[in-house]
Design a protein around this motif. Sequence first.
Motif, PDB file in Angstrom:
ATOM      1  N   THR A  45       0.837  -1.207   0.000  1.00  0.00           N
ATOM      2  CA  THR A  45       0.000   0.000   0.000  1.00  0.00           C
ATOM      3  C   THR A  45       0.862   1.244   0.000  1.00  0.00           C
ATOM      4  N   LEU A  46       1.964   1.212   0.744  1.00  0.00           N
ATOM      5  CA  LEU A  46       2.869   2.357   0.791  1.00  0.00           C
ATOM      6  C   LEU A  46       3.493   2.629  -0.571  1.00  0.00           C
ATOM      7  N   ILE A  47       3.881   1.577  -1.283  1.00  0.00           N
ATOM      8  CA  ILE A  47       4.452   1.767  -2.621  1.00  0.00           C
ATOM      9  C   ILE A  47       3.408   2.345  -3.573  1.00  0.00           C
ATOM     10  N   THR A  50       2.927   5.967  -2.695  1.00  0.00           N
ATOM     11  CA  THR A  50       4.105   6.759  -3.071  1.00  0.00           C
ATOM     12  C   THR A  50       4.146   7.015  -4.572  1.00  0.00           C
ATOM     13  N   VAL A  51       3.932   5.959  -5.353  1.00  0.00           N
ATOM     14  CA  VAL A  51       3.983   6.088  -6.817  1.00  0.00           C
ATOM     15  C   VAL A  51       2.881   7.005  -7.337  1.00  0.00           C
ATOM     16  N   SER A  52       1.691   6.894  -6.765  1.00  0.00           N
ATOM     17  CA  SER A  52       0.562   7.694  -7.262  1.00  0.00           C
ATOM     18  C   SER A  52       0.617   9.155  -6.814  1.00  0.00           C
ATOM     19  N   SER A  53       1.337   9.437  -5.721  1.00  0.00           N
ATOM     20  CA  SER A  53       1.317  10.802  -5.183  1.00  0.00           C
ATOM     21  C   SER A  53       2.524  11.634  -5.572  1.00  0.00           C
ATOM     22  N   ASP A  54       3.607  10.993  -5.995  1.00  0.00           N
ATOM     23  CA  ASP A  54       4.827  11.740  -6.301  1.00  0.00           C
ATOM     24  C   ASP A  54       4.959  11.970  -7.803  1.00  0.00           C
ATOM     25  N   PRO A  55       4.962  13.229  -8.250  1.00  0.00           N
ATOM     26  CA  PRO A  55       5.076  13.517  -9.701  1.00  0.00           C
ATOM     27  C   PRO A  55       6.369  12.998 -10.318  1.00  0.00           C
ATOM     28  N   ARG A  56       7.429  12.899  -9.527  1.00  0.00           N
ATOM     29  CA  ARG A  56       8.709  12.443 -10.061  1.00  0.00           C
ATOM     30  C   ARG A  56       8.699  10.956 -10.412  1.00  0.00           C
ATOM     31  N   LEU A  57       7.727  10.230  -9.891  1.00  0.00           N
ATOM     32  CA  LEU A  57       7.645   8.794 -10.154  1.00  0.00           C
ATOM     33  C   LEU A  57       6.593   8.452 -11.204  1.00  0.00           C
ATOM     34  N   LEU A 285      10.167  -4.563  -0.062  1.00  0.00           N
ATOM     35  CA  LEU A 285      11.483  -4.377   0.545  1.00  0.00           C
ATOM     36  C   LEU A 285      12.577  -4.395  -0.511  1.00  0.00           C
ATOM     37  N   ILE A 286      12.481  -5.321  -1.448  1.00  0.00           N
ATOM     38  CA  ILE A 286      13.504  -5.436  -2.495  1.00  0.00           C
ATOM     39  C   ILE A 286      13.564  -4.158  -3.325  1.00  0.00           C
ATOM     40  N   TYR A 287      12.400  -3.640  -3.719  1.00  0.00           N
ATOM     41  CA  TYR A 287      12.384  -2.459  -4.580  1.00  0.00           C
ATOM     42  C   TYR A 287      12.780  -1.193  -3.835  1.00  0.00           C
ATOM     43  N   THR A 288      12.392  -1.069  -2.572  1.00  0.00           N
ATOM     44  CA  THR A 288      12.707   0.172  -1.852  1.00  0.00           C
ATOM     45  C   THR A 288      14.143   0.203  -1.364  1.00  0.00           C
ATOM     46  N   LEU A 289      14.673  -0.946  -0.932  1.00  0.00           N
ATOM     47  CA  LEU A 289      16.032  -0.954  -0.412  1.00  0.00           C
ATOM     48  C   LEU A 289      17.072  -0.672  -1.489  1.00  0.00           C
ATOM     49  N   ARG A 290      16.761  -1.016  -2.728  1.00  0.00           N
ATOM     50  CA  ARG A 290      17.725  -0.831  -3.816  1.00  0.00           C
ATOM     51  C   ARG A 290      17.385   0.357  -4.719  1.00  0.00           C
ATOM     52  N   ASN A 291      16.376   1.120  -4.366  1.00  0.00           N
ATOM     53  CA  ASN A 291      15.928   2.197  -5.242  1.00  0.00           C
ATOM     54  C   ASN A 291      15.917   3.520  -4.485  1.00  0.00           C
ATOM     55  N   LYS A 292      16.884   4.381  -4.812  1.00  0.00           N
ATOM     56  CA  LYS A 292      17.000   5.669  -4.113  1.00  0.00           C
ATOM     57  C   LYS A 292      15.809   6.577  -4.394  1.00  0.00           C
ATOM     58  N   GLU A 293      15.281   6.514  -5.633  1.00  0.00           N
ATOM     59  CA  GLU A 293      14.158   7.381  -5.977  1.00  0.00           C
ATOM     60  C   GLU A 293      12.917   7.045  -5.160  1.00  0.00           C
ATOM     61  N   VAL A 294      12.651   5.734  -4.980  1.00  0.00           N
ATOM     62  CA  VAL A 294      11.484   5.324  -4.192  1.00  0.00           C
ATOM     63  C   VAL A 294      11.674   5.708  -2.731  1.00  0.00           C
ATOM     64  N   LYS A 295      12.880   5.510  -2.183  1.00  0.00           N
ATOM     65  CA  LYS A 295      13.122   5.875  -0.789  1.00  0.00           C
ATOM     66  C   LYS A 295      12.981   7.377  -0.583  1.00  0.00           C
ATOM     67  N   SER A 296      13.488   8.167  -1.521  1.00  0.00           N
ATOM     68  CA  SER A 296      13.346   9.621  -1.412  1.00  0.00           C
ATOM     69  C   SER A 296      11.888  10.040  -1.499  1.00  0.00           C
ATOM     70  N   ALA A 297      11.126   9.397  -2.408  1.00  0.00           N
ATOM     71  CA  ALA A 297       9.707   9.717  -2.546  1.00  0.00           C
ATOM     72  C   ALA A 297       8.928   9.349  -1.287  1.00  0.00           C
ATOM     73  N   MET A 298       9.304   8.236  -0.646  1.00  0.00           N
ATOM     74  CA  MET A 298       8.646   7.850   0.607  1.00  0.00           C
ATOM     75  C   MET A 298       8.931   8.850   1.715  1.00  0.00           C
TER      76      MET A 298
END
Length: 314
Positions: A45-47, A50-57, A285-298
């Motif tokens: 749900t968090l992903i 995050t994806v739906s609310s952040d314009p950069r994603l 966990l796999i996508y957020t731990l290795r993805n700086k853009e997703v972590k920054s968006a979160m």
Amino acid sequence: MEHLWRNQTPVGEFLLAALSPTPQSQAALFAVFLLVYVSTLVGNTLIMATVSSDPRLRTPMYFLLGNLSFLDLCYSTVTAPKMLLDFLSERRSISYQACMAQLFFLHFVGAAEMFLLTVMAYDRYVAICKPLHYASIMNRTLCSWLVAASWAGGFIHSTVQTILTMQLPFCGPNQVDNFFCDVPPVIKLACTDTYVVELLMVSNSGLISTSCFVILVASYTTILVRIRSPEGRRKALSTCASHLTVVTLFFGPCIFIYARPFSSFSVDKLVSVLYNIITPMLNPLIYTLRNKEVKSAMRRLRTRGITSKGKVVV
């Protein structure tokens, strides 16, 4: 044979197997899998949020990632709630209709996820091998159609599996050798010869899982072959590492279960737990731990949430 089973009373319910034989271990497993399921719900749900609310994603890759999280959430929900209830129950029964419904949605969402993972591999291929044309090729319209095609493919696959299963007569044993209803353990309970149906189902599920996996491996091999420089290959592997990990965790158990004749192995239940319960939790966990853009968006989403409540961000 056909005359005999027509005179039998149809099975009205199935009894599901326990993951553990003792009440003490059942209680412990309930606590563990409740935590896993809640983590799956929260993480996916968090992903999606995050994806739906952040314009950069708002790019094809993250649009597909948001859909993958939704599928993971649905996939886990098909089996996890019933499994958690059964941990607290002495009699783990499920009606015939509910069993067929669980079987249908399991293959519907599972096949849709296989197709979507293949689409995500194509997205990475275009992004790395054809970067100048990426925006024009992977536009939002094409991405939407590819996602819709994944869902449609899952629906067709599941409809075939469910119809073949429901046409079989169930009039004798009703002990399903798993903690949920799936084609391999359920079809073994039919009181008729299922050899031809087994071949059809194995060719259906096995062909989909194996062919999608081969396409995925071929796409990443092509990416690495077309990139000449060692630095470029290192960056490509870094970009695709998360997807490769998810693909291995999902397709490995599926091929083991569905791409072989319907014979039982002692590890089948453990393998089922891996791809039904554990993998949907691990994907976020796999996508957020290795993805700086997703972590920054979160972090930005968390900051906006705290600010909107009128609190001071330290």
